[in-house]
Design a protein around this motif. Structure first.
Motif, PDB file in Angstrom:
ATOM      1  N   TYR A  32       0.811  -1.207   0.000  1.00  0.00           N
ATOM      2  CA  TYR A  32       0.000   0.000   0.000  1.00  0.00           C
ATOM      3  C   TYR A  32       0.851   1.265   0.000  1.00  0.00           C
ATOM      4  O   TYR A  32       1.864   1.343   0.690  1.00  0.00           O
ATOM      5  CB  TYR A  32      -0.919   0.039   1.217  1.00  0.00           C
ATOM      6  CG  TYR A  32      -2.050  -0.953   1.160  1.00  0.00           C
ATOM      7  CD1 TYR A  32      -1.890  -2.241   1.636  1.00  0.00           C
ATOM      8  CD2 TYR A  32      -3.275  -0.594   0.618  1.00  0.00           C
ATOM      9  CE1 TYR A  32      -2.920  -3.162   1.574  1.00  0.00           C
ATOM     10  CE2 TYR A  32      -4.317  -1.500   0.559  1.00  0.00           C
ATOM     11  CZ  TYR A  32      -4.133  -2.791   1.033  1.00  0.00           C
ATOM     12  OH  TYR A  32      -5.163  -3.686   0.968  1.00  0.00           O
ATOM     13  N   TYR A  33       0.389   2.228  -0.779  1.00  0.00           N
ATOM     14  CA  TYR A  33       0.884   3.587  -0.637  1.00  0.00           C
ATOM     15  C   TYR A  33       0.206   4.146   0.619  1.00  0.00           C
ATOM     16  O   TYR A  33      -0.953   3.871   0.887  1.00  0.00           O
ATOM     17  CB  TYR A  33       0.503   4.432  -1.838  1.00  0.00           C
ATOM     18  CG  TYR A  33       1.147   3.974  -3.130  1.00  0.00           C
ATOM     19  CD1 TYR A  33       0.611   2.923  -3.862  1.00  0.00           C
ATOM     20  CD2 TYR A  33       2.289   4.607  -3.616  1.00  0.00           C
ATOM     21  CE1 TYR A  33       1.207   2.504  -5.038  1.00  0.00           C
ATOM     22  CE2 TYR A  33       2.886   4.189  -4.796  1.00  0.00           C
ATOM     23  CZ  TYR A  33       2.340   3.141  -5.498  1.00  0.00           C
ATOM     24  OH  TYR A  33       2.925   2.720  -6.660  1.00  0.00           O
ATOM     25  N   MET A  34       0.941   4.948   1.365  1.00  0.00           N
ATOM     26  CA  MET A  34       0.412   5.501   2.608  1.00  0.00           C
ATOM     27  C   MET A  34       0.409   7.023   2.565  1.00  0.00           C
ATOM     28  O   MET A  34       1.302   7.652   1.988  1.00  0.00           O
ATOM     29  CB  MET A  34       1.240   5.026   3.796  1.00  0.00           C
ATOM     30  CG  MET A  34       1.251   3.513   3.988  1.00  0.00           C
ATOM     31  SD  MET A  34      -0.385   2.827   4.303  1.00  0.00           S
ATOM     32  CE  MET A  34      -0.805   3.608   5.861  1.00  0.00           C
ATOM     33  N   ALA A  50       2.490  11.912   1.496  1.00  0.00           N
ATOM     34  CA  ALA A  50       2.303  10.532   1.057  1.00  0.00           C
ATOM     35  C   ALA A  50       3.662   9.897   0.801  1.00  0.00           C
ATOM     36  O   ALA A  50       4.655  10.592   0.550  1.00  0.00           O
ATOM     37  CB  ALA A  50       1.441  10.469  -0.186  1.00  0.00           C
ATOM     38  N   ILE A  51       3.671   8.568   0.842  1.00  0.00           N
ATOM     39  CA  ILE A  51       4.921   7.830   0.650  1.00  0.00           C
ATOM     40  C   ILE A  51       4.638   6.582  -0.182  1.00  0.00           C
ATOM     41  O   ILE A  51       3.582   5.958  -0.062  1.00  0.00           O
ATOM     42  CB  ILE A  51       5.548   7.475   2.019  1.00  0.00           C
ATOM     43  CG1 ILE A  51       6.955   6.901   1.860  1.00  0.00           C
ATOM     44  CG2 ILE A  51       4.647   6.532   2.811  1.00  0.00           C
ATOM     45  CD1 ILE A  51       7.732   6.850   3.171  1.00  0.00           C
ATOM     46  N   SER A  52       5.596   6.244  -1.029  1.00  0.00           N
ATOM     47  CA  SER A  52       5.448   5.074  -1.892  1.00  0.00           C
ATOM     48  C   SER A  52       5.590   3.781  -1.101  1.00  0.00           C
ATOM     49  O   SER A  52       5.934   3.781   0.074  1.00  0.00           O
ATOM     50  CB  SER A  52       6.491   5.130  -3.006  1.00  0.00           C
ATOM     51  OG  SER A  52       7.803   5.122  -2.449  1.00  0.00           O
ATOM     52  N   ARG A  53       5.339   2.678  -1.752  1.00  0.00           N
ATOM     53  CA  ARG A  53       5.278   1.386  -1.063  1.00  0.00           C
ATOM     54  C   ARG A  53       6.603   0.991  -0.408  1.00  0.00           C
ATOM     55  O   ARG A  53       6.607   0.489   0.713  1.00  0.00           O
ATOM     56  CB  ARG A  53       4.835   0.307  -2.037  1.00  0.00           C
ATOM     57  CG  ARG A  53       3.376   0.431  -2.437  1.00  0.00           C
ATOM     58  CD  ARG A  53       2.966  -0.558  -3.495  1.00  0.00           C
ATOM     59  NE  ARG A  53       3.582  -0.253  -4.775  1.00  0.00           N
ATOM     60  CZ  ARG A  53       3.247  -0.827  -5.899  1.00  0.00           C
ATOM     61  NH1 ARG A  53       2.310  -1.771  -5.908  1.00  0.00           N
ATOM     62  NH2 ARG A  53       3.842  -0.491  -7.019  1.00  0.00           N
ATOM     63  N   PHE A  68       7.785  18.890   7.894  1.00  0.00           N
ATOM     64  CA  PHE A  68       7.291  17.550   8.172  1.00  0.00           C
ATOM     65  C   PHE A  68       8.079  16.539   7.343  1.00  0.00           C
ATOM     66  O   PHE A  68       8.550  16.843   6.240  1.00  0.00           O
ATOM     67  CB  PHE A  68       5.814  17.417   7.817  1.00  0.00           C
ATOM     68  CG  PHE A  68       4.871  18.181   8.708  1.00  0.00           C
ATOM     69  CD1 PHE A  68       5.316  19.116   9.624  1.00  0.00           C
ATOM     70  CD2 PHE A  68       3.499  17.955   8.614  1.00  0.00           C
ATOM     71  CE1 PHE A  68       4.440  19.805  10.435  1.00  0.00           C
ATOM     72  CE2 PHE A  68       2.610  18.638   9.419  1.00  0.00           C
ATOM     73  CZ  PHE A  68       3.083  19.572  10.330  1.00  0.00           C
ATOM     74  N   ALA A  69       8.181  15.315   7.876  1.00  0.00           N
ATOM     75  CA  ALA A  69       8.848  14.238   7.147  1.00  0.00           C
ATOM     76  C   ALA A  69       8.072  12.941   7.353  1.00  0.00           C
ATOM     77  O   ALA A  69       7.800  12.545   8.495  1.00  0.00           O
ATOM     78  CB  ALA A  69      10.273  14.065   7.628  1.00  0.00           C
ATOM     79  N   ILE A  70       7.729  12.297   6.254  1.00  0.00           N
ATOM     80  CA  ILE A  70       7.022  11.024   6.299  1.00  0.00           C
ATOM     81  C   ILE A  70       8.035   9.898   6.089  1.00  0.00           C
ATOM     82  O   ILE A  70       8.997  10.038   5.333  1.00  0.00           O
ATOM     83  CB  ILE A  70       5.907  10.968   5.223  1.00  0.00           C
ATOM     84  CG1 ILE A  70       5.017   9.754   5.428  1.00  0.00           C
ATOM     85  CG2 ILE A  70       6.482  11.012   3.825  1.00  0.00           C
ATOM     86  CD1 ILE A  70       3.767   9.759   4.531  1.00  0.00           C
ATOM     87  N   SER A  71       7.811   8.797   6.773  1.00  0.00           N
ATOM     88  CA  SER A  71       8.667   7.628   6.606  1.00  0.00           C
ATOM     89  C   SER A  71       7.840   6.389   6.924  1.00  0.00           C
ATOM     90  O   SER A  71       6.734   6.497   7.463  1.00  0.00           O
ATOM     91  CB  SER A  71       9.899   7.704   7.506  1.00  0.00           C
ATOM     92  OG  SER A  71       9.527   7.747   8.875  1.00  0.00           O
ATOM     93  N   ARG A  72       8.381   5.237   6.596  1.00  0.00           N
ATOM     94  CA  ARG A  72       7.671   4.000   6.891  1.00  0.00           C
ATOM     95  C   ARG A  72       8.673   2.897   7.220  1.00  0.00           C
ATOM     96  O   ARG A  72       9.806   2.908   6.763  1.00  0.00           O
ATOM     97  CB  ARG A  72       6.770   3.585   5.730  1.00  0.00           C
ATOM     98  CG  ARG A  72       7.484   3.181   4.468  1.00  0.00           C
ATOM     99  CD  ARG A  72       6.513   3.013   3.304  1.00  0.00           C
ATOM    100  NE  ARG A  72       5.557   1.919   3.538  1.00  0.00           N
ATOM    101  CZ  ARG A  72       4.438   1.755   2.838  1.00  0.00           C
ATOM    102  NH1 ARG A  72       4.131   2.615   1.877  1.00  0.00           N
ATOM    103  NH2 ARG A  72       3.647   0.726   3.087  1.00  0.00           N
TER     104      ARG A  72
END
Length: 124
Positions: A32-34, A50-53, A68-72
């Motif tokens: 999933y993309y988040m 948003a962040i890629s898979r 802001f910074a998105i991570s997974r």
């Protein structure tokens, strides 16, 4: 089916930082993309990031870019939103969401699953 649970919201002074987490159920998180969105009562849900898979590609709203910074972490089934230099206008309920495809990730309608949200309040 994916269940999403956000955490990490709270009250912080302007200029402060918070890190939001969104834990996902299931074994398909990495497919999933988040994304993160936010909403203020009476206003439409607003795209934040948003962040890629695999995590190699990220996008941000202009209003949060550079702050802001998105991570997974696919091993932990978790997506994060690190929020720095917070401003009172960042006050909102923050939602994470999962999308099966990477098409128009800036649009809430592109997402298939949503969490319940976590409140972020930034005082001046």
């Amino acid at each position: 089916q994916v269940q999403l649970v956000e955490s990490g919201g709270g009250l912080v002074q302007a200029g402060g930082s918070l890190r939001l987490s969104c834990a996902a159920s299931g074994r398909t998180f990495s497919t999933y993309y988040m994304g993160w969105f936010r909403q203020v009562p009476g206003k439409e849900r607003e795209f934040v990031s948003a962040i890629s898979r695999a995590g190699g590609s990220t996008t941000y709203a202009d209003s949060v870019k550079g702050r802001f910074a998105i991570s997974r972490d696919n091993a932990k089934n978790t997506v994060y939103l690190q929020m720095n230099s917070l401003k009172p206008e960042d006050t909102a309920i923050y939602y994470c969401a999962a999308a099966r495809t990477g098409y128009e990730l800036g649009s809430a309608g592109s997402y298939d699953y949503w969490g319940q949200g976590t409140q972020v309040t930034v005082s001046s």
